[in-house]
Design an enzyme around this catalytic site. Structure first.
Site, PDB file in Angstrom:
ATOM      1  N   GLU A 269       0.826  -1.209   0.000  1.00  0.00           N
ATOM      2  CA  GLU A 269       0.000   0.000   0.000  1.00  0.00           C
ATOM      3  C   GLU A 269       0.860   1.258   0.000  1.00  0.00           C
ATOM      4  O   GLU A 269       0.486   2.281  -0.585  1.00  0.00           O
ATOM      5  CB  GLU A 269      -0.958  -0.003   1.190  1.00  0.00           C
ATOM      6  CG  GLU A 269      -1.919  -1.186   1.237  1.00  0.00           C
ATOM      7  CD  GLU A 269      -2.702  -1.419  -0.045  1.00  0.00           C
ATOM      8  OE1 GLU A 269      -2.917  -0.456  -0.811  1.00  0.00           O
ATOM      9  OE2 GLU A 269      -3.106  -2.579  -0.286  1.00  0.00           O
ATOM     10  N   GLU A 298      -0.610  -0.748  -9.859  1.00  0.00           N
ATOM     11  CA  GLU A 298      -0.199  -2.001  -9.238  1.00  0.00           C
ATOM     12  C   GLU A 298       1.279  -2.303  -9.473  1.00  0.00           C
ATOM     13  O   GLU A 298       1.927  -2.955  -8.650  1.00  0.00           O
ATOM     14  CB  GLU A 298      -1.056  -3.161  -9.739  1.00  0.00           C
ATOM     15  CG  GLU A 298      -2.490  -3.142  -9.243  1.00  0.00           C
ATOM     16  CD  GLU A 298      -2.606  -3.204  -7.732  1.00  0.00           C
ATOM     17  OE1 GLU A 298      -1.711  -3.783  -7.076  1.00  0.00           O
ATOM     18  OE2 GLU A 298      -3.587  -2.655  -7.197  1.00  0.00           O
TER      19      GLU A 298
END
Length: 504
Positions: A269, A298
């Site tokens: 994250e 991502e």
């Protein structure tokens, strides 16, 4: 005749105003998943539905159509300019939004909020049938959304995928996934036959939660996440929310007897957060002030989590501090034993805790299933049984509970259908970018061993983050690396790393 400068300025003003509204909605969504009392779910659903309707009204204002038309017909901006990229991407978003009735937008938002809370409860209770009515409702709504947006060929799924990875189709995804899957299956088989089994019980010793939090924050800060402009909280499913300049929120979840979950989840994250913090702040609300695609997003999280965080070099720097932080668990564990444990490869149930070799197989499974849900080939009522059947085909094991199977991910409850493929694309993009960074910066392992993460972070800032949506994802890879997207860099990295670990 040229479009007036005022037309472009007016377009940007409108885009930024809508982005501010969206960021307000995002704060409500973050609060829903972190601190909202359970009894407030229905009220929050109504709040978010209202916000979604207002945002949709702003996004589809006919004045935006008029401004875009004037700029497309009469502007003299260079084809590769920032201004032209903003116009191109604003058109893409406007065309998608205007195909959706406000009623559907509001209903999707309302159901997503209620569905999320139903998913949390069903996951805790390990009861798929408790979530099934909400899943059916969400699938129906997403089919309606796909039909409204429209799609070429026979794949309604493509209309949903385009919302996360613009310009990408399921056929393109399949073309990338087939050779990747073949190579991964072969590598997993070699590892299984190696006879080497790391001691992963090391990772399930007692790791006090507050100590985990402290250590995770230290690592996230070290790799470049700015906690003066962000924070870390707890949620049922880890996520990152970038609200705008100076405010980026990370979440994770802790298990006192499972070190990798929170630590690598936080690194993951934080990778998203570094991207959000690296965008051009003055361009907030415009396409070039936004991330390229979820696949590119991502690539940043997976790079920091795996290519950096699971590397030998990273633990050359961080293992002694880890032993100091967790003396009860690690004082008698050699660094090499720990390194092998965090890079253990074996089939497992939970995607977010999967090793980097089998992880993409988790994504391919979900891609296959959600395509079938949208096409109607898979009845939502049969999802649990089909998930377990397919999981056995992919991994040779059957989930022991729904929470470890079809209820483990938040995405379908939130209507994020078409999102999953971006994770595997991100792994492929990450491999390309990491190779390109190393060519320019030199031996990254040497830098990482010394705790010097800034060169890589700044390289990513300049080459990826600050470019925003100047390029679409495939084009960005070509511009940054000189290569077209391929599974080969990822496979090469995995084979090199795991051949050494498993004597292949």
């Amino acid at each position: 005749m040229h479009a007036s400068p005022q037309a472009y300025e007016e377009l940007i003003t409108r885009l930024k105003k809508t982005a501010l509204l969206s960021s307000c909605s995002a704060v409500l969504e973050w609060d829903e998943q972190t601190y909202l009392p359970p009894a407030g779910a229905e009220h929050r659903a109504n709040q978010l539905a209202l916000m979604a309707g207002i945002i949709h009204e702003q996004t589809t204002n006919p004045e935006i159509r008029n401004l875009l038309q004037e700029l497309e017909e009469n502007s003299n901006f260079a084809e590769d300019s920032l201004e032209q990229a903003n116009i191109r991407e604003a058109r893409h978003e406007y065309d998608r939004a205007t195909k959706l009735p406000r009623r559907l937008v509001e209903e999707l938002s309302r159901v997503a909020t209620l569905s999320h809370h139903a998913w949390v409860d069903a996951r805790k209770a390990n009861q798929f049938h408790d979530f099934l009515p909400w899943l059916k409702q969400m699938i129906d709504l997403k089919r309606e959304e796909a039909a409204a947006i429209g799609y070429e060929g026979g794949q309604a799924y493509d209309a949903l995928l385009d919302g996360y990875e613009p310009g990408t189709t399921s056929e393109m995804i399949e073309q990338a996934f087939v050779p990747l899957r073949n190579e991964l299956v072969a590598l997993v088989s070699e590892i299984k036959d190696s006879g080497i089994t790391p001691d992963i019980s090391i990772l399930t010793r007692k790791y006090p939660i507050e100590k985990q939090r402290e250590f995770s924050i230290t690592a996230a800060e070290k790799i470049g996440f700015d906690f003066n402009a962000g924070r870390l909280d707890i949620a049922a499913h880890p996520f990152c929310s970038g609200f705008g300049p100076g405010d980026c929120r990370l979440t994770t979840r802790y298990d006192e007897h499972h070190f990798p979950g929170a630590f690598f989840g936080t690194l993951h994250e934080a990778g998203h957060g570094i991207y959000e913090q690296g965008l051009n702040q003055e361009d907030f609300g415009t396409p070039v002030g936004s991330f390229t695609s979820l696949g590119i997003h991502e690539s940043q999280s997976r790079m920091w989590e795996n290519l950096v965080g699971r590397s030998r070099a990273f633990w050359n720097h961080f293992y002694q501090p880890a032993q100091t932080q967790f003396p009860e668990a690690l004082s008698n564990v050699k660094q090499e034993e720990f390194y092998r444990a965090i890079n253990d490869v074996r089939p497992s149930f939970i995607r977010v805790e999967a090793d980097e070799v089998t992880y993409n197989l988790h994504i391919m499974l979900r891609f296959e299933l959600e395509k079938s849900l949208i096409s109607g080939d898979l009845d939502p009522a049969a999802l649990e049984a089909v998930w377990n059947e397919k999981f056995f085909e992919y991994f040779g094991i059957i989930p022991d509970t729904p929470a470890n199977g079809c209820l483990q991910d938040v995405h379908w409850s939130a209507g994020l259908i078409g999102y999953f493929p971006t994770y595997a694309l991100g792994n492929m993009y990450a491999a390309h970018f990491y190779n390109a960074a190393e060519k320019e910066l030199g031996d990254l392992n040497s830098l990482i061993t010394k705790g010097e993460f800034t060169p890589l972070k700044e390289w990513l800032n300049q080459n990826i983050h600050k470019r925003g949506k100047l390029f679409r994802a495939n084009q960005l890879v070509k511009v940054v690396t000189g290569e077209s997207l391929s599974h080969e860099p990822l496979i090469d990295q995995l084979q090199n790393k795991y051949s050494e670990l498993y004597n292949l």
